[in-house]
Design an enzyme around this catalytic site. Structure first.
Site, PDB file in Angstrom:
ATOM      1  N   MET A   1       0.801  -1.225   0.000  1.00 38.14           N
ATOM      2  CA  MET A   1       0.000   0.000   0.000  1.00 38.14           C
ATOM      3  C   MET A   1       0.830   1.269   0.000  1.00 38.14           C
ATOM      4  O   MET A   1       0.277   2.354   0.155  1.00 38.14           O
ATOM      5  CB  MET A   1      -0.931  -0.004   1.214  1.00 38.14           C
ATOM      6  CG  MET A   1      -0.218  -0.161   2.524  1.00 38.14           C
ATOM      7  SD  MET A   1      -1.458  -0.340   3.824  1.00 38.14           S
ATOM      8  CE  MET A   1      -0.575   0.418   5.174  1.00 38.14           C
TER       9      MET A   1
ATOM     10  N   LYS B   1       7.348   8.190   2.884  1.00 40.69           N
ATOM     11  CA  LYS B   1       6.443   7.106   2.506  1.00 40.69           C
ATOM     12  C   LYS B   1       5.231   7.683   1.806  1.00 40.69           C
ATOM     13  O   LYS B   1       4.520   8.526   2.366  1.00 40.69           O
ATOM     14  CB  LYS B   1       6.022   6.361   3.780  1.00 40.69           C
ATOM     15  CG  LYS B   1       5.086   5.238   3.534  1.00 40.69           C
ATOM     16  CD  LYS B   1       5.025   4.329   4.735  1.00 40.69           C
ATOM     17  CE  LYS B   1       4.455   3.002   4.333  1.00 40.69           C
ATOM     18  NZ  LYS B   1       4.750   1.957   5.272  1.00 40.69           N
TER      19      LYS B   1
ATOM     20  N   ASP C   1      -0.335  -4.423  13.173  1.00 43.80           N
ATOM     21  CA  ASP C   1       0.320  -5.040  12.008  1.00 43.80           C
ATOM     22  C   ASP C   1       1.782  -5.345  12.325  1.00 43.80           C
ATOM     23  O   ASP C   1       2.686  -4.968  11.576  1.00 43.80           O
ATOM     24  CB  ASP C   1       0.203  -4.097  10.804  1.00 43.80           C
ATOM     25  CG  ASP C   1       0.469  -4.813   9.477  1.00 43.80           C
ATOM     26  OD1 ASP C   1       0.423  -6.062   9.448  1.00 43.80           O
ATOM     27  OD2 ASP C   1       0.734  -4.121   8.484  1.00 43.80           O
TER      28      ASP C   1
END
Ligand SMILES: Nc1ncnc2c1ncn2[C@@H]1O[C@H](COP(=O)(O)OP(=O)(O)OP(=O)(O)O)[C@@H](O)[C@H]1O
Ligand SMILES: [Mg+2]
Length: 321
Positions: free
Chosen positions: A34, A52, A146
């Site tokens: 992603m 990012k 995560d």
């Protein structure tokens, strides 16, 4: 080059020299399902950062945007030696971005792929650093959700007592909870399901104990060379997390004491109430079982009077969402 060879379907890769929100792209350092991460130059402060850029589909997802804004703020407010510092988070030209410390090194995924199972002492050092980062986040009411080798960055340490310095990254940047609750459309990349806790799968409310489970899976893999559950397809893997017992680690690592299996059975318990109450409690139990040495009772050295919570004003990051 074909347009869809870029960072996201239908986009070209960001070329070196391109300017984005006050940063100049230098080179791509990695990509996940992603986002794409670049080494970039912060033109205002003249320092190197990791920039990012999140996939545009996530920018359009309101649930994700709200969580991104909230959780990047909370993560940026946590000043911890094992959490990648976030400098700025915002949006430019329809793309959400995060600027953070550039960590020169490799992520644990890369290390495990290269080296296979790691020595016990290395695993305990890495696990303790990640655990302290997670417990600090939980103290701030933030759940990572995560925990996986790709989100654990391993940099060169300072000396033989500290051969590596580990950083945890990507708080709240998971699509899994959205996807598992049927939010995303079929075929979208959700990333690995090797470390996802049973309560995340069933859509129950999660707390820090889902990170105890994720860390347990990561540490198991670092010792065994494979995560606790391997199945033919995603559905079977999700089922295994919810209903199957993890195979005893000592089947893969007969050099370790059998009491280690009990530690993993507890860390990977299906019911969060049956797990360790913190990530450091899990790592302490693992150390005690594997080495016979318990360090859980040793408190941190008190070096100063407790401070007023929150970073000083000048250290607060700028948010532009
Ligand atoms: N702060 C950083 N400094 C240096 N490299 C980084 C930094 N953050 C991420 N990376 C590199 O970029 C890679 C891609 O990161 P990204 O978070 O996009 O993907 P991922 O975590 O591997 O997968 P996913 O999309 O499932 O989250 C990481 O695995 C890491 O190697
Ligand atoms: Mg990541």
């Amino acid at each position: 080059m074909a347009r869809d060879s870029g960072p996201f379907p239908g986009t070209a890769p960001e070329p070196a020299g391109r300017r984005i929100a006050g940063y100049r792209i230098e080179e791509e350092v990695g990509r996940g399902g992603m986002a794409v991460v670049y080494r970039a130059r912060d033109l205002r402060l003249g320092r190197t950062v990791a920039l990012k850029l999140l996939a545009p589909e996530l920018t359009r997802n309101d649930t994700f945007r709200r969580r991104f804004t909230h959780e990047s703020r909370v993560a940026a407010a946590i000043d911890h030696p094992h959490i990648v510092p976030v400098y700025e988070a915002g949006e430019t030209d329809g793309v959400l971005y995060i600027a953070m410390r550039y960590v020169a090194g490799r992520d644990l995924r890369h290390l495990l792929d290269r080296e296979g199972p790691l020595p016990l002492a290395t695993v305990l050092r890495i696990a303790a650093q990640v655990a302290s980062a997670l417990d600090a986040a939980h103290d701030h009411g933030l759940v990572h959700r995560d925990v996986k080798p790709g989100n654990i960055l391993v940099a060169q340490g300072t000396d033989s007592d500290h051969p590596e310095h580990v950083y945890l990254t990507d708080f709240g940047l998971t699509k899994k909870s959205l996807s598992l609750s049927g939010f995303t459309t079929a075929g979208q990349i959700v990333g690995t399901l090797d470390y996802v806790a049973p309560e995340q799968i069933s859509g129950k409310p999660v707390d820090g104990r889902c990170d105890v489970y994720g860390l347990g899976c990561v540490v198991y893999e670092a010792l065994a060379g494979r995560p606790p559950f391997r199945r033919e397809d995603d559905m079977a893997l999700l089922w295994a997390h919810q209903y199957d017992e993890p195979p005893p680690l000592t089947g893969q690592r007969p050099d370790l004491d059998a009491s280690v299996d009990r530690v993993f059975a507890k860390a990977l318990a299906k019911d969060p109430d049956d797990r360790y109450g913190s990530c450091l409690a899990f790592v302490s139990a693992l150390r005690a079982a594997a080495t016979g040495v318990s360090r859980s009772g040793r408190p941190a050295t008190q070096v100063a009077a407790p401070e007023v919570p929150g970073p000083p004003k000048w250290a607060r990051p700028v948010f532009r969402c």
